[in-house]
Design an enzyme around this catalytic site. Structure first.
Site, short mmCIF file in Angstrom:
data_model
loop_
_atom_site.label_atom_id
_atom_site.label_comp_id
_atom_site.label_asym_id
_atom_site.label_seq_id
_atom_site.Cartn_x
_atom_site.Cartn_y
_atom_site.Cartn_z
N ASP A 80 0.88 -1.51 -0.44
CA ASP A 80 0.12 0.62 0.02
C ASP A 80 0.85 0.66 -0.33
OD1 ASP A 80 -2.10 1.54 0.25
OD2 ASP A 80 -3.26 1.30 1.85
N LYS A 81 0.14 2.52 -0.22
CA LYS A 81 0.97 3.79 -0.50
C LYS A 81 0.00 4.66 0.54
CE LYS A 81 -0.25 7.07 -2.29
NZ LYS A 81 -1.15 8.19 -1.93
N HIS A 82 0.33 6.10 1.32
CA HIS A 82 -0.40 6.48 2.10
C HIS A 82 0.26 7.89 2.07
CE1 HIS A 82 -2.51 8.22 5.57
NE2 HIS A 82 -1.80 8.76 5.91
N SER A 83 -0.24 8.98 1.99
CA SER A 83 -0.08 10.22 1.91
C SER A 83 -0.61 11.09 2.58
CB SER A 83 -0.36 10.95 0.92
OG SER A 83 -0.56 12.11 0.54
N THR A 120 -9.62 10.46 -0.09
CA THR A 120 -10.05 10.08 -1.34
C THR A 120 -11.20 9.38 -0.81
OG1 THR A 120 -7.99 9.03 -1.00
CG2 THR A 120 -9.11 6.84 -2.46
N ARG A 168 -7.00 14.41 20.20
CA ARG A 168 -6.09 15.24 19.06
C ARG A 168 -6.64 16.01 18.97
NH1 ARG A 168 -3.24 11.92 16.16
NH2 ARG A 168 -2.08 12.91 15.76
N SER A 183 0.12 7.18 14.78
CA SER A 183 -1.53 6.95 13.59
C SER A 183 -1.86 6.43 12.80
CB SER A 183 -2.43 8.85 13.48
OG SER A 183 -3.95 8.71 13.43
N LYS A 187 -3.18 2.15 11.76
CA LYS A 187 -4.19 1.67 10.67
C LYS A 187 -3.64 0.70 9.15
CE LYS A 187 -5.74 5.79 10.31
NZ LYS A 187 -5.12 7.02 10.85
N LYS A 188 -2.67 1.46 9.24
CA LYS A 188 -1.72 0.28 8.21
C LYS A 188 -0.99 -1.21 8.55
CE LYS A 188 -2.01 3.40 4.84
NZ LYS A 188 -3.19 3.10 3.69
#
Length: 436
Positions: A80-83, A120, A168, A183, A187-188
């Site tokens: 996967d990727k995350h931005s 997204t 937060r 955080s 999740k990942k």
């Protein structure tokens, strides 16, 4: 476990044990400690920070607060990727099907818009019927059969993150690097990934406006992810202007289809999509080198294989079977379109990208409060890139709005986001660095 003792020790700068952190997160998840105690803990971390080992322990405790997915039946590497978020950053929409077309399984757990950045899931909900919250059986079937699914975080995945983030958000502790890291990664890790590519944005439209801040976050994310057993690299990419030439939910879906059809070749957006897909392929050991991986990704894009995966994913998650062939039939269109005019002759030299993102929010394309409904029709398109030579009064973007009044106001706001200079600006590359 006495929660106030853990808070006191962190307040005083002591290093917490993994057992203490796990116990605190378990109690937070069970709601056996108060919101005030969670807020005090977050504030102590904000001021005193956490070591790498503490942050790993926090991340794993948050991961283990709920269900952790397993993908033994995927039949391919799980990646996967995350931005970290930006304006016109719709990379995930193209990257997931492209990576799937190249041989990866991509169970992409995505989020909604935050502040000035688009989400997204909000973009995908512009597609009629698309289910961003499928049950696990359907999610597994889509990933197994198609290779990718872009969905939201279920109630079972990292529930500790939801409670901690909500606290937060109202206690001015969002920016704490250790808490950001835990955080994102909890999740990942809960999604059962084997590898992860991170896209840490830098600039006027990013949460990290300076390269130093972005490098600090990227280093924390990479070190903690690898320490938790998830092979990870990070790219630093430029967000001093919108990444795509569109910002807004349905408009960015149209932009995604243009990229997948090969109509955005040579753009900054396509460059990031190819670079991040290539990183995923190399990290997963499907391809040996970056040049080879970039070529594999380009072929999958040019052949239409990525577009085909996007179409199948969309239909499998409830969207129309012919969505990619007839998007204009299904995507909502704004009733008012108004040009944004260049304020002077010269070259587009700079953009206050965060303000441009907030203009989309003001149109109704994002949320001011958590419960706000989104108008998927609105946004800004045909955004000219920095460095373009323009004449005063020339359109540099087009506003899509619900009313004439909103269109006029937004056009003026967007014009104010840009500066024009007599000389062409020296612009940074879209990829600014890499952390591994």
């Amino acid at each position: 476990m006495i929660p106030q003792e853990i808070i006191r020790r962190k307040r005083d700068g002591e290093v917490l044990s993994s057992n203490d952190i796990a116990a605190f997160i378990a109690a937070m998840t069970d709601e056996t400690i108060s919101e005030g105690q969670v807020a005090a803990f977050a504030m102590a971390v904000f001021f005193k920070g956490m070591s790498r080992d503490e942050t790993i322990a926090l991340t794993l405790a948050m991961r283990d607060s709920g269900r952790v997915l397993q993908w033994s039946d995927a039949g391919r590497p799980v990646a996967d990727k995350h931005s970290t978020g930006g304006v016109g950053d719709n990379v995930s929409l193209m990257l997931a099907p492209l990576a799937a077309a190249c041989g990866l399984a991509v169970p992409m757990i995505s989020g909604r818009g935050l502040g000035h950045t688009g989400g997204t899931l909000d973009k995908l909900e512009a597609i009629p019927g698309y289910d961003v919250m499928p049950d696990e059986t359907r999610l597994r079937a889509v990933v197994r059969d198609i290779g990718c699914a872009i969905v939201g975080q279920t109630q079972e995945l990292a529930p500790a993150d939801r409670r901690l983030y909500a606290i937060r958000d109202v206690t001015a502790t969002v920016e704490a690097v250790s808490l950001i890291t835990a955080s994102i990664l909890s999740k990942k890790l809960a999604a059962g990934l084997e590898t992860l590519v991170l896209d840490v944005k830098v600039g006027s439209g990013a949460f990290m406006r300076s390269t130093a801040e972005a490098e600090l976050l990227a280093r924390s994310l990479v070190d903690v992810a690898n320490g938790a057993g998830l092979k990870t690299v990070a790219l630093l990419t430029d967000m001093n202007q919108p990444l795509a030439d569109a910002a807004g939910n349905a408009l960015e879906i149209r932009n995604c289809l243009s990229v997948l059809r090969g109509q955005k070749a040579g753009t900054r957006l396509e460059s990031v999509v190819i670079a991040e897909t290539a990183e995923m392929l190399v990290l997963s050991h499907l391809v040996a080198t970056m040049p080879e991986a970039e070529e594999v990704a380009r072929r999958a894009l040019a052949s239409g294989a990525a577009l085909e995966r996007f179409a199948r994913m969309t239909h499998a998650l409830g969207g129309p079977a012919d969505f990619c062939e007839r998007p204009d039939v299904y995507l909502p269109a704004a009733p008012v379109i108004r040009p944004v005019l260049a304020p002077a002759d010269g070259f587009l030299a700079s953009c206050e990208t965060r303000a441009l993102g907030m203009a989309v929010v003001e149109l109704g394309g994002g949320r001011r409060r958590a419960g706000d409904a989104i108008d998927h029709r609105v946004g800004i398109v045909a955004i000219l890139p920095l460095g373009t030579q323009v004449s005063k009064g020339q359109p540099i973007a087009m506003v899509h709005a619900a009313t004439q009044e909103a269109a006029a106001r937004t056009a003026a706001d967007v014009t104010a986001c840009y500066s024009v200079s007599d000389e062409a600006p020296v612009l940074p590359p879209v990829t600014l660095g890499r952390v591994e």
